[in-house]
Design an enzyme around this catalytic site. Structure first.
Site, PDB file in Angstrom:
ATOM      1  CG  ASP A 191      45.473  -2.463  79.358  1.00  0.00           C
ATOM      2  OD1 ASP A 191      44.602  -2.985  79.769  1.00  0.00           O
ATOM      3  OD2 ASP A 191      46.635  -1.953  80.004  1.00  0.00           O
ATOM      4  CG  ASP A 238      40.792  -1.834  80.598  1.00  0.00           C
ATOM      5  OD1 ASP A 238      40.068  -2.070  81.768  1.00  0.00           O
ATOM      6  OD2 ASP A 238      41.597  -1.530  80.590  1.00  0.00           O
TER       7      ASP A 238
END
Length: 232
Positions: A169, A10
């Site tokens: 995350d 990400d």
């Protein structure tokens, strides 16, 4: 150790701390339209959901109404022009990328940031060359948490989903990876607002220094048919 393994990252809140520049862009739009600026903490909580949600949340907190489409267009102009003014890779991130690359890993980015902004950011930071694929929210017909975004990114990079790990995350990243059947490592320093220990990732790290050994353990477990979870 990582030859032909695909490591998918990400972007915002995982690989790069982008909140300062996103905050500056949003507050520029807000103040020019006569609204109160919002805190960096507010921005961090919304980053994973995209710029439109950040704008809508800022207006909600201000109890204000405005043309969100126009504000989004103004936001994007400011943000693109200042995309790496303060944004930086998290400590140790580049070292981890280099370690993966030198050991034969295929690296990719799977983000809900628009693809051209993702590429512009990574280029400005001088780390775009590490990635064989950079897939944004508009690269495919679907975006995270749809698992097709992740599996499509792996295919675009020429990787094998059966020999891949995702680094993220947030809950969105966990949902995406689990739906795709791919192990997920969460970073504890990102922008997630929920309790990370309640998301049941396969592993969690507090610093990038720990990422290669955790990724290696997960990939080794996959290769030997064992459950990959390290923090169960």
């Amino acid at each position: 150790m990582f030859k032909d393994a695909t490591i998918v990252f990400d972007l915002d809140g995982t690989l790069v701390d982008t909140a300062p520049d996103l905050s500056n862009a949003l507050n520029d739009v807000l103040t020019r339209r006569g609204h109160q600026p919002v805190s960096l903490e507010t921005i961090r909580a919304c980053v994973g959901h995209g710029a439109r949600v950040m704008i809508e949340e800022a207006l909600r907190r201000a109890g204000a109404d405005d043309d969100v489409d126009r504000m989004l267009a103004e936001f994007l102009v400011h943000y693109e022009a200042n995309i790496a003014a303060e944004s930086r890779p998290f400590p140790g991130a580049v070292t981890a990328l280099e370690a993966f690359a030198t050991q034969g890993a295929i690296l990719a980015v799977c983000t809900n940031k628009r693809e051209h902004l993702s590429r512009r950011l990574l280029q400005a930071l001088g780390i775009d060359h590490y990635f064989r694929a950079i897939a944004g929210r508009d690269t495919f017909a679907m975006a995270k948490p749809d698992p097709g975004h992740l599996t499509g990114t792996i295919a675009l990079a020429g990787g094998d989903p059966a020999h891949a790990v995702m680094i993220g995350d947030s809950e969105v990243d966990v949902r995406t990876a689990k739906a795709a059947g791919i192990p997920i490592i969460l970073v504890s320093f990102g922008y997630a607002t929920e309790r990370l220990d309640g998301l049941s990732p396969d592993a969690m790290i507090d610093q990038f220094h720990d990422l290669p050994p955790y990724a290696a353990a997960l990939l080794h477990g996959i290769a030997h048919g064992r459950s990959p979870r390290l923090n169960a």
